[in-house]
Enzyme design. Structure first.
Site, PDB file in Angstrom:
ATOM      1  CB  ILE A  54      -0.957  -0.010   1.215  1.00 63.02           C
ATOM      2  CG1 ILE A  54      -1.908   1.191   1.177  1.00 63.02           C
ATOM      3  CG2 ILE A  54      -0.218  -0.065   2.529  1.00 63.02           C
ATOM      4  CD1 ILE A  54      -2.993   1.141   2.257  1.00 63.02           C
ATOM      5  CB  SER A  55       1.159   4.058  -2.345  1.00 63.27           C
ATOM      6  OG  SER A  55       1.198   3.250  -3.499  1.00 63.27           O
TER       7      SER A  55
END
Length: 234
Positions: free
Chosen positions: A81-82
């Site tokens: 997840i960024s």
């Protein structure tokens, strides 16, 4: 394409998933304030949405205590997840042209579904493509929890986009190809925007604007994303 506004993610639904302690709304607000101070968040619209979406819902429970740190976290299948700051920069740039509102958007790389949720709250219709079936299913479950009725999920190779649903007002990619896939550019409307990382080591984030006779390119900084792989994972 106009959608019923109540299909978008709503604050009243999100607040049901507020956590406590390290996943509390206070921690989320602290992150938003940090991103604003850094300049990653410039508009109230995007800041309010990121402050609404419970990022901890999209994070592996083992890492939930780090949900509101500005860092990437593993989500399985060698994916992440960024960073919230990267999500903010990409989203802000995608929506920054007031003369070309983003109603219909294509997302390449559904991943955890966090960016999808943000797009759902900001756009009328979201088409999201993921090559790993397990991640697509998990993200769909999360978006169903948040009652996002304006998202369509596809398991496919993101290089090719979704030509049958084009043109799009905007395209956003959470995976980095070696070179710009012109198949995606061709699926943008004139005036449409594409934001994606390109390269391997190093990677650079670029924004592209499709004009009638040319493609405008804007450098948005150095980033670190997973590579854009071809085919659908088995």
């Amino acid at each position: 394409m106009q959608q019923n506004p109540d299909q978008r993610i709503q604050f009243e639904i999100c607040r049901q998933y507020d956590g406590v302690g390290m996943t509390s709304p206070r921690k989320r607000q602290k992150l938003i304030t940090q991103l604003q101070a850094q300049g990653a968040l410039k508009t109230t619209k995007v800041a309010d949405v990121m402050n609404m979406i419970p990022r901890h819902l999209f994070v592996d429970p083992a890492f939930s205590h780090r949900s509101y740190e500005d860092c990437a976290l593993p989500i399985g299948h060698e994916q992440t997840i960024s960073h919230p700051s990267t999500v903010a920069i990409m989203t802000e740039w995608l929506l920054s042209d007031a003369n070309n509102p983003v109603r219909k958007v294509l997302e390449i790389g559904t991943g955890s579904g966090y960016q999808t949720a943000i797009l759902s709250a900001l756009c009328d219709k979201v088409y999201t493509v993921e090559r790993i079936p397990d991640l697509s299913r998990q993200a769909q479950e999360k978006l169903q929890q948040l009652q996002a009725g304006n998202v369509e999920f596809f398991t496919a190779d993101g290089h090719w986009g979704l030509p049958g649903y084009a043109p799009f007002d905007a395209i956003i990619s959470a995976a980095s190809p070696e070179t710009l896939p012109y198949e995606l550019v061709e699926q943008l409307k004139i005036g449409g925007r594409l934001v994606m990382p390109i390269g391997s080591h190093p990677q650079h984030l670029y924004g592209f604007i499709r004009h009638q006779d040319r493609l405008e390119q804007v450098a948005l900084g150095d980033v670190s994303f997973v590579p854009m792989r071809k085919g659908v994972a088995q």
